[in-house]
Design a protein around this motif. Structure first.
Motif, PDB file in Angstrom:
ATOM      1  N   GLY A   1     -10.006 -47.371  13.088  1.00  0.00           N
ATOM      2  CA  GLY A   1      -9.352 -46.480  14.039  1.00  0.00           C
ATOM      3  C   GLY A   1      -9.591 -46.799  15.498  1.00  0.00           C
ATOM      4  N   LEU A   2     -10.265 -47.879  15.818  1.00  0.00           N
ATOM      5  CA  LEU A   2     -10.591 -48.197  17.212  1.00  0.00           C
ATOM      6  C   LEU A   2      -9.868 -49.472  17.652  1.00  0.00           C
ATOM      7  N   ASN A   3      -9.705 -49.618  18.945  1.00  0.00           N
ATOM      8  CA  ASN A   3      -9.144 -50.808  19.587  1.00  0.00           C
ATOM      9  C   ASN A   3      -7.775 -51.216  19.009  1.00  0.00           C
ATOM     10  N   PRO A   4      -6.799 -50.332  18.985  1.00  0.00           N
ATOM     11  CA  PRO A   4      -5.491 -50.699  18.415  1.00  0.00           C
ATOM     12  C   PRO A   4      -4.791 -51.800  19.220  1.00  0.00           C
ATOM     13  N   ARG A   5      -4.949 -51.812  20.533  1.00  0.00           N
ATOM     14  CA  ARG A   5      -4.259 -52.848  21.317  1.00  0.00           C
ATOM     15  C   ARG A   5      -4.873 -54.223  21.070  1.00  0.00           C
ATOM     16  N   THR A   6      -6.174 -54.291  20.803  1.00  0.00           N
ATOM     17  CA  THR A   6      -6.793 -55.575  20.463  1.00  0.00           C
ATOM     18  C   THR A   6      -6.262 -56.078  19.127  1.00  0.00           C
ATOM     19  N   LEU A   7      -6.072 -55.157  18.170  1.00  0.00           N
ATOM     20  CA  LEU A   7      -5.507 -55.554  16.880  1.00  0.00           C
ATOM     21  C   LEU A   7      -4.070 -56.058  17.050  1.00  0.00           C
ATOM     22  N   ALA A   8      -3.319 -55.394  17.911  1.00  0.00           N
ATOM     23  CA  ALA A   8      -1.940 -55.854  18.163  1.00  0.00           C
ATOM     24  C   ALA A   8      -1.946 -57.220  18.838  1.00  0.00           C
ATOM     25  N   LEU A   9      -2.892 -57.448  19.750  1.00  0.00           N
ATOM     26  CA  LEU A   9      -2.996 -58.750  20.394  1.00  0.00           C
ATOM     27  C   LEU A   9      -3.322 -59.836  19.372  1.00  0.00           C
ATOM     28  N   ALA A  10      -4.184 -59.510  18.403  1.00  0.00           N
ATOM     29  CA  ALA A  10      -4.521 -60.479  17.369  1.00  0.00           C
ATOM     30  C   ALA A  10      -3.306 -60.825  16.524  1.00  0.00           C
ATOM     31  N   ARG A  11      -2.504 -59.833  16.167  1.00  0.00           N
ATOM     32  CA  ARG A  11      -1.298 -60.107  15.376  1.00  0.00           C
ATOM     33  C   ARG A  11      -0.325 -60.976  16.170  1.00  0.00           C
ATOM     34  N   GLN A  12      -0.226 -60.701  17.461  1.00  0.00           N
ATOM     35  CA  GLN A  12       0.667 -61.498  18.296  1.00  0.00           C
ATOM     36  C   GLN A  12       0.188 -62.952  18.362  1.00  0.00           C
ATOM     37  N   MET A  13      -1.120 -63.164  18.500  1.00  0.00           N
ATOM     38  CA  MET A  13      -1.649 -64.527  18.575  1.00  0.00           C
ATOM     39  C   MET A  13      -1.469 -65.249  17.253  1.00  0.00           C
ATOM     40  N   ARG A  14      -1.632 -64.533  16.143  1.00  0.00           N
ATOM     41  CA  ARG A  14      -1.475 -65.151  14.823  1.00  0.00           C
ATOM     42  C   ARG A  14      -0.021 -65.532  14.550  1.00  0.00           C
ATOM     43  N   SER A  15       0.872 -64.866  15.192  1.00  0.00           N
ATOM     44  CA  SER A  15       2.310 -65.149  14.934  1.00  0.00           C
ATOM     45  C   SER A  15       2.794 -66.406  15.640  1.00  0.00           C
ATOM     46  N   GLN A  16       1.992 -66.943  16.537  1.00  0.00           N
ATOM     47  CA  GLN A  16       2.406 -68.138  17.262  1.00  0.00           C
ATOM     48  C   GLN A  16       2.290 -69.372  16.373  1.00  0.00           C
ATOM     49  N   PRO A  17       3.068 -70.393  16.657  1.00  0.00           N
ATOM     50  CA  PRO A  17       3.010 -71.618  15.843  1.00  0.00           C
ATOM     51  C   PRO A  17       1.620 -72.236  15.872  1.00  0.00           C
ATOM     52  N   GLN A  18       1.223 -72.831  14.795  1.00  0.00           N
ATOM     53  CA  GLN A  18      -0.041 -73.536  14.614  1.00  0.00           C
ATOM     54  C   GLN A  18      -1.255 -72.618  14.718  1.00  0.00           C
ATOM     55  N   MET A  19      -1.036 -71.300  14.658  1.00  0.00           N
ATOM     56  CA  MET A  19      -2.158 -70.367  14.688  1.00  0.00           C
ATOM     57  C   MET A  19      -2.135 -69.410  13.515  1.00  0.00           C
ATOM     58  N   GLY A  20      -1.287 -69.676  12.549  1.00  0.00           N
ATOM     59  CA  GLY A  20      -1.237 -68.837  11.372  1.00  0.00           C
ATOM     60  C   GLY A  20      -2.452 -69.038  10.497  1.00  0.00           C
ATOM     61  N   PRO A  21      -2.718 -68.101   9.625  1.00  0.00           N
ATOM     62  CA  PRO A  21      -3.924 -68.190   8.789  1.00  0.00           C
ATOM     63  C   PRO A  21      -3.923 -69.386   7.853  1.00  0.00           C
ATOM     64  N   ASP A  22      -2.758 -69.928   7.511  1.00  0.00           N
ATOM     65  CA  ASP A  22      -2.699 -71.052   6.577  1.00  0.00           C
ATOM     66  C   ASP A  22      -2.653 -72.403   7.283  1.00  0.00           C
ATOM     67  N   HIS A  23      -2.652 -72.390   8.593  1.00  0.00           N
ATOM     68  CA  HIS A  23      -2.537 -73.650   9.326  1.00  0.00           C
ATOM     69  C   HIS A  23      -3.924 -74.253   9.525  1.00  0.00           C
ATOM     70  N   PRO A  24      -4.118 -75.543   9.194  1.00  0.00           N
ATOM     71  CA  PRO A  24      -5.422 -76.174   9.425  1.00  0.00           C
ATOM     72  C   PRO A  24      -5.762 -76.167  10.914  1.00  0.00           C
ATOM     73  N   GLY A  25      -6.984 -75.838  11.204  1.00  0.00           N
ATOM     74  CA  GLY A  25      -7.440 -75.838  12.590  1.00  0.00           C
ATOM     75  C   GLY A  25      -7.018 -74.632  13.389  1.00  0.00           C
ATOM     76  N   SER A  26      -6.478 -73.616  12.705  1.00  0.00           N
ATOM     77  CA  SER A  26      -6.005 -72.444  13.449  1.00  0.00           C
ATOM     78  C   SER A  26      -7.172 -71.698  14.108  1.00  0.00           C
ATOM     79  N   ALA A  27      -8.325 -71.663  13.454  1.00  0.00           N
ATOM     80  CA  ALA A  27      -9.472 -70.938  14.019  1.00  0.00           C
ATOM     81  C   ALA A  27      -9.888 -71.544  15.355  1.00  0.00           C
ATOM     82  N   GLU A  28      -9.971 -72.872  15.396  1.00  0.00           N
ATOM     83  CA  GLU A  28     -10.354 -73.525  16.652  1.00  0.00           C
ATOM     84  C   GLU A  28      -9.291 -73.304  17.721  1.00  0.00           C
TER      85      GLU A  28
END
Length: 685
Positions: free
Chosen positions: A369-396
């Motif tokens: 229930g905390l930091n909803p805008r940070t969670l939305a920012l994370a979803r936005q960053m994950r939606s960008q190319p080469q940053m999806g959860p299945d992409h190699p090197g996405s964490a870096e």
């Protein structure tokens, strides 16, 4: 018209007992002054008031209070001690009683016996200062107090005349100098057998430093504390030390966040769950290790501060150490005294490579229930190319993107970020955009977790400054720092310092934020050169470090090392006792021999009396050596009659000089008159 006397003239005109009492009161005030900060407020006020009252009585010559008044004051002091501490036993209550009894005893300072009680209570109160602090400053203050008490004690044993305090002080200093070798031998050789040796640690006293939890703003307060947290001596070739950007001294690691406070996982999941989490540490190191020695200030916590990362246990005398799964080195008991240890660390390392997703899940947990805008920012960053959860090197890539956001998004490193609410990450990323290291690290870790990247907070100290006097690196409480670790596949746990992205000088050129100086400090900077201030501080800290190394940290192992250097193959504490006994015996014999020699050969008054006895023996009157001058005069008059009158008068003046306030002033004249006495007339009689 009579002129009023100055205070100094009034003091000089006081009777001797009043003058001696005022001096003793000043010494007692000096003895108990360092304890004002640890004694209850009412005790400090009462002690100061009683000493002031006793001083007024001595100055004005008024009578001392009666026994009933003292009895009521004593009962009130005991009752106050009981109400304050809940007991009359223990360290705090005992020190309170010693101070109160000491000042109360000065109010019945009538006879020599009362003075002796005051002296002994004064020595006890002096020693009690070391129950709270064993610093070099305290030792220096108590050395002056010791000389003051010795001066008052010597003065009390000189009842005749009015000896000046300067003369009495010279005698006291001489006594202390004669006893110094014995005290040094006792310190060096008295066996330090635990638990009989050492002062008790103050586990309950609050001290500034790192804590076993972290709230936003907590580390910010440490920037106000310039006290030393640890000192480091690097043993590398030619004194080479790593760059300041690599000086990360690892402390507590926090993996659980409840929305307001970061805490260790152990506190919530227990030993068994924590043993499973990070079970595959597998610390792997590369390169040449850094060898260094740490002198750690007492912080009342069971952890050591080592550079990342130490593969081998640090060498700590008399204490067991172990490494937790998050690479923190801990001890078997809290650090309550200055501790010195040697360690080896590798700046190039990796660990946690074999951790599995199930074990890392606790490091992606977020408070609900905390930091909803940070969670939305994370979803936005994950939606960008080469940053999806299945992409190699996405964490870096996500870590790099977050650091880039910190560098270019208008974020500020400051000591005054303003208050933060429960949505601290949202407020940092979108509202305040400013904070100290813990604000930045906390927001970074929460965003990493929102991106489903395992992350945690690491606290410790970063950087340091080299002391030009002794070459040691000094790390202060104001160097406290918080950074992050993220887990990346095929790399394990990786240190990421998001503060360096906001303020590169914090970890590179190492420029700490400082509180602006007040008006007084700013004025002093205009009078005293900052370079001079820094030089004096470096000199003082070097001297204080020597005190810590050679006095406070003089342990039994160092005693045994001393015996080895003296030729003992396998020394033990019985060898210390034997050697100490021999030294004390030799010192006692030397003292006896010196005392006899000094008394018979170096007392000018005794030498002059012996010359008179020898002349009488030549004249035919042999007398025992035990007779005083008055008895010699009586025997001479009885034997020689009138020709011995001048000699008898000279002997009486010699005896009177023995008890004069300043015997040295008249001895030279008596020595000159000795040759003019009618010795030839006595020989012819």
């Amino acid at each position: 018209m009579r002129c009023a006397m100055t205070p100094y003239q009034r003091l000089d005109a006081l009777p001797r007992d009043a003058r001696d009492t005022l001096f003793l009161l000043c010494v007692i005030a000096w003895v108990i002054a360092p304890q004002v900060g640890v004694l209850p407020v009412w005790v400090s006020l009462l002690a100061g008031g009683l000493l002031l009252w006793r001083g007024v009585l001595a100055w004005t010559g008024r009578p001392l209070p009666g026994r009933w008044t003292l009895a009521v004051a004593l009962l009130g002091s005991m009752a106050g001690t009981w109400l304050t501490h809940g007991t009359l036993l223990g360290r705090d209550a005992g020190v309170t009683l010693i101070v109160l009894l000491l000042v109360l005893k000065t109010l019945e300072l009538r006879a020599r016996r009362d003075a002796m009680v005051v002296f002994f209570l004064g020595f006890f109160a002096l020693l009690s200062n070391f129950l709270f602090s064993q610093s070099l400053l305290t030792a220096a203050a108590m050395l002056l107090a010791l000389l003051g008490l010795l001066t008052a004690l010597v003065n009390a044993h000189m009842p005749v005349g009015r000896p000046p305090l300067a003369q009495v002080l010279r005698i006291a200093v001489g006594m202390a100098a004669l006893g110094a070798p014995i005290m040094a031998a006792l310190f060096m050789l008295f066996p330090r057998v635990a638990p009989l040796w050492g002062l008790p640690g103050d586990n309950m006293s609050g001290r500034s430093g790192l804590s076993d939890s972290m709230q936003l703003g907590q580390i910010t307060k440490l920037v106000l504390d310039e006290s030393v947290a640890l000192r480091v001596r690097f043993d590398g070739p030619d004194g080479v030390v790593p760059p300041q950007s690599d000086l990360y001294f690892r402390g507590p690691v926090f993996g659980f966040f409840d929305g307001s406070q970061w805490q260790p996982l152990l506190r919530h999941f227990g030993d068994e769950r924590l043993a499973q989490t990070d079970s595959a540490v597998h610390l792997r190191v590369q390169g040449t290790p850094l060898r260094y020695e740490v002198t750690l200030a007492p912080h009342q916590r069971p952890w050591l501060l080592l550079l990342d990362a130490a593969l081998e246990p640090p060498v700590v005398a008399g204490m067991q150490t172990f490494m937790t799964p998050d690479l923190q080195w801990r001890t078997s008991r809290p650090i309550t005294n200055v501790l010195r240890y040697q360690a080896r660390s590798y700046t190039r390392f990796s660990y946690g490579l074999d951790a599995v997703a199930a074990d890392l899940r606790v490091y992606t947990a977020l408070p609900p229930g905390l930091n909803p805008r940070t969670l939305a920012l994370a979803r936005q960053m994950r939606s960008q190319p080469q940053m999806g959860p299945d992409h190699p090197g996405s964490a870096e890539a996500l870590v790099r993107a977050t650091l880039a956001r910190l560098r270019s998004g208008g974020y500020t490193y400051t000591l005054e970020p303003g208050p933060y609410g429960p949505d601290s990450a949202d407020e940092f990323w979108f509202d305040h955009k400013q904070g100290f290291c813990e604000h930045i690290a906390s927001a970074f870790v929460l965003l990493m977790r929102a991106l489903d990247i395992p992350a945690r907070i690491v606290t410790g100290y970063q950087g340091g400054e080299r002391n030009p006097i002794d070459g040691l690196w000094t790390v202060r409480q104001s160097d406290a720092h918080a950074w992050a670790e993220v887990w990346i596949a095929r790399r394990g746990w990786v240190r990421v310092d998001p503060t360096g992205a906001v303020a590169p000088s914090r970890t590179g050129a190492f420029q700490r934020l400082r509180v602006p100086p007040g008006a007084l400090a700013a004025a002093m900077e205009q009078v005293i050169s900052p370079d001079l201030t820094q030089s004096l501080r470096a000199l003082w800290e070097a001297a204080n470090n020597r005190w810590n190394q050679w006095v406070l940290n003089y342990t039994q192992s160092r005693q045994l090392d001393l015996l080895k250097s003296l030729g003992f193959a396998t020394p033990d504490w019985p060898d210390l006792i034997v050697l100490l006994g021999l030294l004390v015996l030799l010192a006692a014999l030397a003292g006896i021999a010196w005392s006899l020699w000094e008394r018979n050969r170096h007392d000018p008054w005794l030498r002059l009396l012996a010359r008179a006895r020898q002349r009488l023996a030549r004249a035919g009157l042999a007398l025992p050596e035990t007779l005083p001058p008055r008895a010699l005069a009586e025997r001479a008059l009885a034997r020689f009659g009138a020709p011995a009158a001048a000699l008898a008068e000279w002997l009486l003046r010699l005896e009177q000089l023995r008890y004069a306030a300043r015997p040295d002033t008249g001895l030279a004249r008596l020595r000159r008159e000795f040759g003019a006495l009618p010795w030839s007339a006595l020989a012819r009689h």
